[in-house]
Design a protein around this motif. Structure first.
Motif: not given
Length: 256
Positions: A216-241
């Motif tokens: 299942a795919a999910l837009p990255r910006q959707t995750c970032v924006d939703l968590f920002e609206s909940l008071g949670c800021g993106l600190e980091a990201s990386f790819l995993a196999p």
């Protein structure tokens, strides 16, 4: 090569030959509608891990998924990012399944309480017996038994690329709710970063009639924006196999 090494290598080779002849159904069902208990059968997976001479987690990474060291590499990256340096006293994990991330997390920190939400009863019982974690009753999209702002580290690995959008979204709201100010939220999703044309071709070319909600795919910006609206800021990201492709691990910090 020592005799024990030769024996282990032979066992691994035997399991791989068996999987090659019969397909991944030896240890993994193609029916994932009932959750990890159907998708990753407990008894068959445990038997296969013992035959391979590997831990359950390493067996899943190396033999079943064909991504040796994938779990450890994710944990190593989270260590580098300082996720464990805060010494989280309470950890909550959604969908730990076999416990391969749980086991490695416990080697990085020593929480006084580790809660799990796992829909597969055999796996949940195994994790409670093996690691002394607390299994919470789960409905598949809620963390209702956990109080607001009570957890230092909330994590989910290889979960949100297997469920529907609304299931993931409901969990995201719950993850932000239970995380204390200053705590962290870690999870992976299959974002557009993981879906260049070559990756889409590879996933589409997989055999079988389909895999229900996986991947299942999910837009990255959707995750970032939703968590920002909940008071949670993106600190980091990386790819995993993840299987034949990859998934993106996102690390959020909840504001004070």
């Amino acid at each position: 090569m020592r005799a024990v090494d030769r024996g282990t290598a032979a066992a691994r080779a035997a399991v791989k030959r068996l999987i090659g002849r019969t397909g991944f159904d030896v240890v993994r069902s193609t029916n994932n509608r009932g959750g990890v208990d159907d998708f990753l059968p407990f008894e068959a997976t445990m038997r296969a891990a013992r035959a391979s001479g590997l831990s359950v987690g390493d067996h899943i990474d190396e033999v079943m998924n064909g991504t040796p060291g994938a779990t450890q590499s994710t944990v190593d990256e989270l260590r580098t990012l300082g996720v464990y340096a805060a010494k989280p006293d309470t950890v909550l994990e959604i969908g730990p399944g076999s416990g391969r991330y749980l086991e490695k997390t416990l080697k990085e920190c020593s929480p006084s309480r580790y809660e799990i939400y796992e829909t597969a009863a055999p796996w949940a019982a195994h994790l409670v017996d093996t690691f002394g974690v607390v299994a919470r009753p789960t409905e598949g999209s809620s963390l209702a038994p956990t109080p607001d702002g009570s957890v230092d580290l909330v994590q989910a690995h290889k979960v949100f690329n297997t469920v529907t959008f609304l299931c993931a979204a409901r969990y995201f709201l719950e993850m932000a709710r239970v995380t204390r100010p200053g705590g962290r939220i870690v999870f992976d999703v299959m974002t557009e970063t993981c879906l260049d044309p070559a990756a889409v071709h590879a996933w589409a070319a997989r055999g079988g009639a389909g895999h229900d909600s996986y991947p299942a795919a999910l837009p990255r910006q959707t995750c970032v924006d939703l968590f920002e609206s909940l008071g949670c800021g993106l600190e980091a990201s990386f790819l995993a196999p993840m299987g034949i492709g990859s998934t993106e691990v996102l690390v959020f910090a909840k504001g004070d």
